[in-house]
Design an enzyme around this catalytic site. Sequence first.
Site, PDB file in Angstrom:
ATOM      1  N   GLY A 109      -1.917   5.369  -4.327  1.00 23.41           N
ATOM      2  CA  GLY A 109      -2.060   4.184  -5.239  1.00 23.41           C
ATOM      3  C   GLY A 109      -1.117   3.838  -6.006  1.00 23.41           C
ATOM      4  N   TYR A 118       0.843  -1.128   0.030  1.00 27.89           N
ATOM      5  CA  TYR A 118       0.150  -0.235   0.089  1.00 27.89           C
ATOM      6  C   TYR A 118       0.920   1.312  -0.056  1.00 27.89           C
ATOM      7  CZ  TYR A 118       1.015   0.632   5.023  1.00 27.89           C
ATOM      8  OH  TYR A 118       1.553   1.040   6.174  1.00 27.89           O
ATOM      9  N   CYS A 119       0.224   2.321  -0.327  1.00 26.13           N
ATOM     10  CA  CYS A 119       0.937   3.676  -0.357  1.00 26.13           C
ATOM     11  C   CYS A 119      -0.151   4.634  -0.309  1.00 26.13           C
ATOM     12  CB  CYS A 119       1.703   4.014  -1.589  1.00 26.13           C
ATOM     13  SG  CYS A 119       0.677   4.108  -3.196  1.00 26.13           S
ATOM     14  N   THR A 120       0.293   5.965  -0.359  1.00 26.68           N
ATOM     15  CA  THR A 120      -0.855   6.905  -0.131  1.00 26.68           C
ATOM     16  C   THR A 120      -1.986   7.029  -1.052  1.00 26.68           C
ATOM     17  OG1 THR A 120       1.125   8.491   0.554  1.00 26.68           O
ATOM     18  CG2 THR A 120      -1.081   9.698   0.363  1.00 26.68           C
ATOM     19  N   ILE A 171      -4.222   4.680   0.772  1.00 25.54           N
ATOM     20  CA  ILE A 171      -4.528   4.978   2.196  1.00 25.54           C
ATOM     21  C   ILE A 171      -5.845   5.895   2.234  1.00 25.54           C
ATOM     22  CG2 ILE A 171      -4.026   5.832   4.410  1.00 25.54           C
ATOM     23  CD1 ILE A 171      -0.959   5.119   3.553  1.00 25.54           C
TER      24      ILE A 171
END
Length: 274
Positions: free
Chosen positions: A180, A176-178, A205
Amino acid sequence: MGYVVSTFYRFVHLSNYYDIQSVLKEFCVQHDIKGTIILAEQGINATIAGAQSALNQFFSFLDLDNRLKDIQHHESFSTHNPFSKMKVKLRNELVRLGIENFDNSVCGEYVSPQNWDDLISRSDVYTIDTRNTYEINFGKFKNAINPQTKCFRDFPEWAVSWASDKVNQDPIIAMYCTGGIRCEKSTAFMKNLGFNKVYHLKGGILEYFKSTKNTNNLWEGDCFTFDDRIVVDDNLVPGRVKCVSCDVHVTREEMKSVTRGNVLCFNCREVAKV
C-alpha cells in the site's frame, strides 16, 4: 512453531524518528522479532516476523506513541522466520520517490479489496502496477500496465511520459502495490500531475489476497515479497520458485540469498561467477 509476518506503514510526522530507532530495535530483539523497520521524518514502514504473542506485544508497544497508535497491519504466515536479523533503518525519505520535499498529503482515494475487482474490470479504467519489473514478473492483475521500472525512483519519469497525452482526457486511474505505501505515494504524484480520478488499493495486494482470496481470478501469478519466502500465492502461502536459468525449484536456503527477484540456484550462481 509458526511465524506471523506483519507489514505496516503510516505517513505521520516523526520529528524524533532517530530517537525511536534504538528503542524499537531493543524491543524487537528482546522479543525475538526479526525483519526491517524504516523510519523517516515522514513516518514508518516495516515488515517484521515473529510469534503471534510477540507481535501482539509489539503493536501494544507502538500504541504508547499516539502518532503510531492503532496502526493498521496486514498479516500472513510462514513455517519459518523469513528474516535472519532485525534491522531498524533511518531514511531521509520513507519510500524513495527521488523528489526532494515532495508533499504526498494530497493523494488518491482508497478502494477496498472488496470493491477493487469492480473498479479494474471497467473498460474506462487504467490499472497501473507501481512495483518494479522484477516483482511484476512473478504476477500482476489482469491488463495492468507495467511501467518497466527498476526501482521506485524511476516511476516519476515514466509517469510524466505516460501522462503527456492523457491528462486532458481526465481518465480514471487505479494503482496498486504490495502493501500500500508505494501506490499511496504514487497517487499523490499523479494528482500533482493534474489527474483527478485517482484510486489505490487499500492494504495492497497482500490485503487483497487475505480479504478476497482472488475469487474472481483477476490476479495472475504470485506476489513477490521482500523476504526469504520470495513469493506468496493468493492464499498467502509461500510459493515454489524456479531458477530463472535452469528451471529447477530453488530451496529455502537458496532463497535466502535471492536479490531483487534474480532467482538462481546455487549451481547456476556458481556458473555465473566464472
